[in-house]
Design a protein around this motif. Structure first.
Motif, short mmCIF file in Angstrom:
data_model
loop_
_atom_site.label_atom_id
_atom_site.label_comp_id
_atom_site.label_asym_id
_atom_site.label_seq_id
_atom_site.Cartn_x
_atom_site.Cartn_y
_atom_site.Cartn_z
N ASP A 26 20.34 24.71 -50.15
CA ASP A 26 20.97 23.52 -50.71
C ASP A 26 20.04 22.32 -50.66
O ASP A 26 19.12 22.25 -49.83
N ILE A 27 20.29 21.35 -51.52
CA ILE A 27 19.76 20.01 -51.33
C ILE A 27 20.51 19.42 -50.14
O ILE A 27 21.73 19.52 -50.06
N ILE A 28 19.80 18.80 -49.21
CA ILE A 28 20.43 18.31 -47.98
C ILE A 28 20.24 16.81 -47.85
O ILE A 28 19.15 16.28 -48.09
N ILE A 29 21.32 16.14 -47.46
CA ILE A 29 21.27 14.72 -47.12
C ILE A 29 21.61 14.58 -45.64
O ILE A 29 22.72 14.93 -45.20
N ILE A 30 20.66 14.09 -44.84
CA ILE A 30 20.86 13.89 -43.41
C ILE A 30 21.45 12.51 -43.17
O ILE A 30 20.92 11.50 -43.66
N VAL A 31 22.55 12.46 -42.41
CA VAL A 31 23.23 11.19 -42.16
C VAL A 31 23.38 10.98 -40.65
O VAL A 31 24.15 11.66 -39.98
N ASP A 32 22.62 10.04 -40.13
CA ASP A 32 22.68 9.66 -38.71
C ASP A 32 22.66 8.13 -38.69
O ASP A 32 21.61 7.51 -38.57
N VAL A 33 23.84 7.54 -38.84
CA VAL A 33 23.97 6.10 -39.07
C VAL A 33 23.42 5.28 -37.92
O VAL A 33 22.75 4.27 -38.10
N LEU A 34 23.73 5.68 -36.68
CA LEU A 34 23.26 4.96 -35.48
C LEU A 34 22.35 5.86 -34.66
O LEU A 34 22.77 6.38 -33.63
N SER A 35 21.02 6.08 -35.02
CA SER A 35 20.39 5.15 -35.94
C SER A 35 19.28 5.79 -36.78
O SER A 35 18.63 5.09 -37.55
N PHE A 36 19.00 7.08 -36.59
CA PHE A 36 17.83 7.68 -37.23
C PHE A 36 17.80 7.43 -38.74
O PHE A 36 16.78 6.97 -39.27
N SER A 37 18.88 7.73 -39.44
CA SER A 37 18.88 7.57 -40.90
C SER A 37 18.69 6.11 -41.30
O SER A 37 17.90 5.79 -42.19
N SER A 38 19.40 5.24 -40.63
CA SER A 38 19.29 3.81 -40.94
C SER A 38 17.89 3.29 -40.65
O SER A 38 17.37 2.43 -41.36
N THR A 39 17.27 3.81 -39.60
CA THR A 39 15.91 3.40 -39.24
C THR A 39 14.91 3.86 -40.28
O THR A 39 14.02 3.11 -40.70
N VAL A 40 15.03 5.11 -40.72
CA VAL A 40 14.11 5.63 -41.74
C VAL A 40 14.25 4.84 -43.04
O VAL A 40 13.25 4.44 -43.66
N VAL A 41 15.47 4.58 -43.46
CA VAL A 41 15.70 3.81 -44.69
C VAL A 41 15.11 2.40 -44.55
O VAL A 41 14.41 1.91 -45.45
N SER A 42 15.35 1.76 -43.41
CA SER A 42 14.86 0.40 -43.19
C SER A 42 13.34 0.37 -43.12
O SER A 42 12.69 -0.53 -43.67
N ALA A 43 12.75 1.35 -42.43
CA ALA A 43 11.29 1.40 -42.29
C ALA A 43 10.62 1.60 -43.65
O ALA A 43 9.63 0.91 -43.98
N LEU A 44 11.14 2.53 -44.46
CA LEU A 44 10.55 2.75 -45.78
C LEU A 44 10.77 1.57 -46.70
O LEU A 44 9.97 1.32 -47.61
N ASN A 45 11.85 0.84 -46.49
CA ASN A 45 12.08 -0.36 -47.29
C ASN A 45 10.94 -1.37 -47.10
O ASN A 45 10.62 -2.13 -48.02
N TYR A 46 10.31 -1.33 -45.92
CA TYR A 46 9.17 -2.21 -45.65
C TYR A 46 7.84 -1.50 -45.83
O TYR A 46 6.78 -2.04 -45.49
N GLY A 47 7.86 -0.27 -46.36
CA GLY A 47 6.63 0.42 -46.68
C GLY A 47 5.98 1.18 -45.55
O GLY A 47 4.84 1.63 -45.66
N ALA A 48 6.69 1.36 -44.43
CA ALA A 48 6.17 2.16 -43.33
C ALA A 48 6.21 3.64 -43.70
O ALA A 48 6.98 4.07 -44.57
N TYR A 234 20.43 -1.45 -49.63
CA TYR A 234 19.09 -1.01 -50.00
C TYR A 234 19.17 0.02 -51.13
O TYR A 234 20.09 0.83 -51.18
N GLN A 235 18.17 0.01 -51.98
CA GLN A 235 18.02 1.05 -53.00
C GLN A 235 16.99 2.09 -52.56
O GLN A 235 16.73 3.05 -53.29
#
Length: 249
Positions: A26-48, A234-235
């Motif tokens: 399957d295509i998989i979406i990992i959801v760990d709100v507090l905090s791995f997923s939110s951290t990855v999204v936020s970090a990539l938003n800043y280009g890390a 975030y997009q």
């Protein structure tokens, strides 16, 4: 075993669910709100550049081999002024820098499911965007989708006990993403969506006061809880490419 295979969009919990979905391809979406997923999204938003790594293998050694920085624990990193699993610790200073990020739940689930056709990171922060990308990929790959709320782990579990603790913040994050996905939903997915719709008007308050939120607040990370509870700010959509996350375009 009876499963959700007749349906296009599914939801499964934790590491075992990640393995099950990976074995199906399957295509998989990992959801760990507090905090791995939110951290990855936020970090990539800043280009890390984030390299996920399981906690049972020496991440510091791996970071040295790839010339990246190993992300420390929240308290230790805060004292050193470095980015950490806390999503609010990332900013413009971290653009194009490489980090190895480990966690007991989100990073571990990512590691288990890393060989699937597409693995994306979802959170409340990017729920509609990750669903939009997944809808495109599902049609291109002719694959089903499994959303994985990672949950937490009970401490001091006994040998005969299951250590997975379902976490409402991950369930609500999964429900938010599923609500934007196209395709026939399993009953499990429909109930997850229902939980999100029922609580959408008070998401921030519920996550602020849930067990995981209270734990972080008592450790001095209330800003993380507030940040991670926001919907569709975030997009940025992280997708796993080989051994690290890149932003999907």
């Amino acid at each position: 075993m009876f499963d959700q295979s007749p349906y296009t969009c599914r939801v499964e919990w934790g590491r075992r669910g990640a393995r099950e979905a990976a074995e199906r391809g399957d295509i998989i979406i990992i959801v760990d709100v507090l905090s791995f997923s939110s951290t990855v999204v936020s970090a990539l938003n800043y280009g890390a550049v984030i390299y996920p790594y399981p906690p049972n293998i020496d991440g510091n050694d791996y970071a040295q081999k790839i010339s990246a920085e190993y992300i420390l624990g929240r308290a230790e990193a805060a004292k050193a002024g470095k980015p950490t699993l806390s999503p609010v610790s990332f900013n413009e200073e971290h653009t194009n820098k490489k980090y190895v990020l480990t966690s007991l739940n989100g990073a571990f689930c990512t590691w288990i499911a890393s060989k699937v056709p597409a693995l994306l990171i979802g959170s409340l922060l990017n729920a509609s965007s990750v669903a939009a990308v997944t809808n495109q990929l599902r049609l291109q790959m002719n694959a089903s989708v499994t959303v994985i709320p990672c949950g937490e782990l009970w401490s001091n579990g006994k040998e005969e006990e299951d250590t997975l603790r379902p976490a409402i913040e991950d369930y609500l994050g999964a429900g938010a993403i599923l609500s934007y996905l196209a395709g026939e939903k399993s009953p499990e997915a429909e109930v997850c969506i229902g939980a999100f719709h029922h609580t959408r008007s008070k998401l921030e308050a519920l996550i602020w006061d849930c067990g995981s939120g209270r734990e972080l607040r008592e450790r001095g990370f209330g800003a993380d809880v507030k940040h991670c509870s926001r919907l569709n700010v975030y997009q940025t959509v992280p997708i796993l490419k080989s051994d690290h996350f890149v932003e999907y375009y």
